[in-house]
Design an enzyme around this catalytic site. Structure first.
Site, PDB file in Angstrom:
ATOM      1  N   GLN A  99      76.583  17.364  37.456  1.00  0.00           N
ATOM      2  CA  GLN A  99      75.986  16.079  38.379  1.00  0.00           C
ATOM      3  C   GLN A  99      75.564  14.816  37.333  1.00  0.00           C
ATOM      4  OE1 GLN A  99      72.329  15.285  40.659  1.00  0.00           O
ATOM      5  NE2 GLN A  99      73.965  15.382  42.303  1.00  0.00           N
ATOM      6  N   TYR A 181      69.401   6.540  43.790  1.00  0.00           N
ATOM      7  CA  TYR A 181      69.751   6.021  42.586  1.00  0.00           C
ATOM      8  C   TYR A 181      70.933   5.095  42.470  1.00  0.00           C
ATOM      9  CZ  TYR A 181      67.000  10.346  41.970  1.00  0.00           C
ATOM     10  OH  TYR A 181      65.968  11.342  41.867  1.00  0.00           O
ATOM     11  N   ARG A 228      78.527  12.976  45.883  1.00  0.00           N
ATOM     12  CA  ARG A 228      77.661  13.536  46.872  1.00  0.00           C
ATOM     13  C   ARG A 228      76.828  12.107  47.419  1.00  0.00           C
ATOM     14  NH1 ARG A 228      72.449  17.399  45.351  1.00  0.00           N
ATOM     15  NH2 ARG A 228      71.564  17.623  47.633  1.00  0.00           N
ATOM     16  N   ARG A 313      66.647  25.222  47.307  1.00  0.00           N
ATOM     17  CA  ARG A 313      65.543  26.201  47.026  1.00  0.00           C
ATOM     18  C   ARG A 313      66.211  27.583  47.111  1.00  0.00           C
ATOM     19  NH1 ARG A 313      64.712  21.899  50.902  1.00  0.00           N
ATOM     20  NH2 ARG A 313      65.754  22.975  52.548  1.00  0.00           N
TER      21      ARG A 313
END
Length: 361
Positions: A99, A181, A228, A313
């Site tokens: 990424q 971002y 993404r 997670r």
């Protein structure tokens, strides 16, 4: 659960199963902003995933914002990532994507090397703070607005980073266009108040993302490039008054590129079905993210909502997540206090199921 374990092809990426490891910032890069022996162990422990999307990695020093995050801009960093990928391949060989994460205004000078700038579409600071090893919590600072003549150079940094990722053994790259971002900062009017060809109307605001994807696809092939998004995500002081229009227009422009996949996170905005939005506007492979367990992931794939599911997670505390899901074994939790702390604790020391049961006994 059978749907989770079917093979899948996404562009040039071949997955042995439909379980992806989501990219997660873990803040453990070394003094050269490179992965080290701990990263080799961390990722190889999870090599039975169908796809590993490695943590957000900066394409240039200007894109670094958080402490101890890695880059893919120097020979040292490229060589270090190559060691990580070689280890993954030696453990069974999940497909591997890096990424690319340029944080834009979500940054502090205290986390950047000397000479690096905080750059963004407009000179508008994000409200909030972040952690610095030297200063503790510090506010995100006012960025310098990129000149029109500089935008092409930033896009070229992404192009070169895609080439560097391939040289480091990755099968592809993912453009991080979420979490407030740089690409998302260009996308939304709250952070983009430019008056040139990259700001103003929605058509102009999506241009940076589209041109960046085109540049990366031109360098390594569209079938090795992912994107993404998370429509409606307010993280890092972002606000979108009409995410359906924003992301509908973006995906309509991106869809003809023939990307390997779109990774879409569940929207935190009530009533906004980001997965359905993606299906309406993107004809390629969809990776669904956020809030899934094994049963709900398998159900979503079987129902045609997506083609794969990425877990974050669950992959932290369960290095053997794939085998646990396959065997119907319970999933372990994780220690939030060690998410971003240096060292092995909370990073590479989570046991596999059999060892965990033995310890508990």
């Amino acid at each position: 659960m059978e749907a989770l374990f079917e093979p899948l092809r996404m562009g040039e990426l071949r997955l042995a199963n439909r379980i992806a490891m989501a990219p997660m910032t873990r803040s453990r890069a070394d003094a050269d902003d490179a992965p080290d022996a701990l990263h080799v162990r961390y990722y190889s422990q999870r090599a039975d995933a169908g796809l590993i999307i490695a943590e957000g990695t900066y394409p240039s020093v200007h894109g670094k914002g958080y402490c101890r995050t890695p880059g893919i801009a120097t020979p040292v960093q490229i060589a270090a990532w190559d060691r990580v990928n070689a280890s993954i391949a030696g453990q069974g060989g999940a497909s591997r994507v890096l990424q690319l994460m340029h944080v834009g205004r979500a940054a502090s000078r205290y986390n950047k090397p000397e000479g690096a700038e905080t750059l963004a579409p407009s000179a508008i600071a994000a409200h909030g703070s972040l952690y610095s090893d030297s200063q503790g919590m510090v506010p995100m600072e006012v960025p310098r607005a990129l000149e029109t003549s500089e935008v092409a150079g930033v896009i070229d940094e992404y192009r070169q980073a895609a080439l560097n990722a391939r040289a480091a053994g990755f099968d592809g790259v993912e453009l991080h266009c979420s979490s407030g971002y740089l690409p998302m900062q260009f996308l939304l009017a709250c952070s983009n108040q430019r008056g040139d060809a990259y700001g103003g109307s929605l058509t102009r605001r999506i241009r940076f993302v589209v041109e960046t994807l085109e540049a990366m696809a031109g360098a390594i092939g569209a079938g090795r490039v992912g994107l993404r998004i998370c429509p409606g995500n307010p993280y890092n002081d972002m606000q979108d008054d009409d995410p359906l229009a924003t992301y509908g227009a973006l995906l309509d422009a991106v869809d003809p590129l023939g990307l390997a996949y779109l990774q879409v996170s569940r929207s935190p905005q009530p009533g906004l079905d980001a997965f359905a939005l993606a299906r309406r506007h993107f004809r390629g492979a969809l990776i669904l993210n956020d809030g899934f367990d094994g049963a709900s992931a398998a159900q979503a794939i079987a129902a045609g909502q997506g083609d794969a599911v990425s877990f974050a997670r669950h992959f932290i505390g369960n290095p053997d997540l794939v085998s646990r899901l396959r065997a119907g074994q319970p999933l372990a939790g994780f220690d939030r206090a060690t998410l971003y702390t240096p060292g092995a604790r909370g990073f590479t020391d989570y046991p596999v199921y059999a060892a965990a049961v033995e310890v508990q006994s």
